[in-house]
Scaffold this motif. Sequence first.
Motif, PDB file in Angstrom:
ATOM      1  N   ARG A  30       0.834  -1.206   0.000  1.00  0.00           N
ATOM      2  CA  ARG A  30       0.000   0.000   0.000  1.00  0.00           C
ATOM      3  C   ARG A  30       0.869   1.257   0.000  1.00  0.00           C
ATOM      4  O   ARG A  30       0.563   2.243  -0.694  1.00  0.00           O
ATOM      5  CB  ARG A  30      -0.918   0.012   1.218  1.00  0.00           C
ATOM      6  N   THR A  31       1.931   1.236   0.781  1.00  0.00           N
ATOM      7  CA  THR A  31       2.833   2.388   0.819  1.00  0.00           C
ATOM      8  C   THR A  31       3.454   2.627  -0.549  1.00  0.00           C
ATOM      9  O   THR A  31       3.566   3.766  -1.017  1.00  0.00           O
ATOM     10  CB  THR A  31       3.934   2.158   1.864  1.00  0.00           C
ATOM     11  N   ALA A  32       3.869   1.544  -1.219  1.00  0.00           N
ATOM     12  CA  ALA A  32       4.450   1.677  -2.549  1.00  0.00           C
ATOM     13  C   ALA A  32       3.424   2.210  -3.545  1.00  0.00           C
ATOM     14  O   ALA A  32       3.752   3.037  -4.403  1.00  0.00           O
ATOM     15  CB  ALA A  32       4.997   0.329  -3.011  1.00  0.00           C
ATOM     16  N   CYS A  33       2.177   1.754  -3.443  1.00  0.00           N
ATOM     17  CA  CYS A  33       1.125   2.264  -4.324  1.00  0.00           C
ATOM     18  C   CYS A  33       0.928   3.756  -4.131  1.00  0.00           C
ATOM     19  O   CYS A  33       0.765   4.507  -5.112  1.00  0.00           O
ATOM     20  CB  CYS A  33      -0.187   1.519  -4.066  1.00  0.00           C
ATOM     21  N   ALA A  34       0.947   4.200  -2.885  1.00  0.00           N
ATOM     22  CA  ALA A  34       0.792   5.632  -2.606  1.00  0.00           C
ATOM     23  C   ALA A  34       1.937   6.426  -3.230  1.00  0.00           C
ATOM     24  O   ALA A  34       1.729   7.518  -3.782  1.00  0.00           O
ATOM     25  CB  ALA A  34       0.727   5.867  -1.100  1.00  0.00           C
ATOM     26  N   GLU A  35       3.149   5.875  -3.164  1.00  0.00           N
ATOM     27  CA  GLU A  35       4.294   6.559  -3.777  1.00  0.00           C
ATOM     28  C   GLU A  35       4.127   6.641  -5.290  1.00  0.00           C
ATOM     29  O   GLU A  35       4.401   7.676  -5.907  1.00  0.00           O
ATOM     30  CB  GLU A  35       5.582   5.828  -3.424  1.00  0.00           C
TER      31      GLU A  35
END
Length: 238
Positions: A30-35
Motif C-alpha cells: 500500500r505504501t508503494a502504491c501511494a508513492e
Amino acid sequence: MLVAAAVCPSPPLLVPDVAAGAASELGTARTACAEALGVLAGARPELLLVVGPAGPGERPGPYAPGTPGSLEGVGVPARFCLGTAEGPAPEGRLPLALGVGAWLLERARWSSAPVEGLAVDTGLSAERCKEAGRELAGRVSRVALLVMGDGSACRSRKAPGYLDDRAAPFDAQVARALGTADSAGLAALDAALARELGAAGRAPWQVLAGAAEGARLSGRLLYEEAPYGVGYFVAAWS
C-alpha cells in the motif's frame, strides 16, 4: 501523450477491511502504491485512465467518470467511485480490478485530473492491447495511466494455481520490464504462458506498452513480492 504511469496489484486484499487480521501483510505494498500515485500527480496529467483486467462475468470496455464500485462481492460493504461524474452517476458497476484502483485513488485523495477506466479482456492479443494503449495515449496531450494487474498465481504450493516452475521466471521478466520502463519487454510477454500461470495483469501491462511507445519514460520498481503465491508488483514510470 503518456507522461506517467503507475502499476499496482489488484487484489481486494489491498483494502484493509478485506484483509482484516492480515491487513499488515500488504502494508508495504500500500505504501508503494501511494508513492506511485504521487508520481502520477506530480506529472500534472490532463486525464488519468485506470486500466485493469475484466474478470469472469465482467464487461470489458470503457467506464465513465463517476462509475460506482464496491467490495460487497468479497463480503465488505466498502463503496467508491471512479473519479467524479460530470452529470448523473453512470449505471453499472466497476470490474473488481478497476474498483481496487478507484479505492487507491480515493485513499490518495486524487484530484489532479479527471478519471476514466478501461477494463481489458484478458484474452486480448498483444497487438490489440498495444493498439488500445496507443489510442489511450492519444486522447489528450498529457495522459497518465494507473495500471492494475497481478503476475503469476503459481509461485507456491498454496497459491491459487499451485506451484509451477515457470512462474518465477515469468514474474522476473515482468519485474525487469516494469522496473526499466521496457515497453518492448512487456509487449514480448507470452500470452499463452500468462494464461496458464493465471497472470491477469498481462493484457493491461501490454496496453501500457502500447501507450508508452515513443514516450521515453524511465521506470522504478517500488515493490515486488509474492506473499500469497501470487506475483504483486508496484512500479512508477515518468
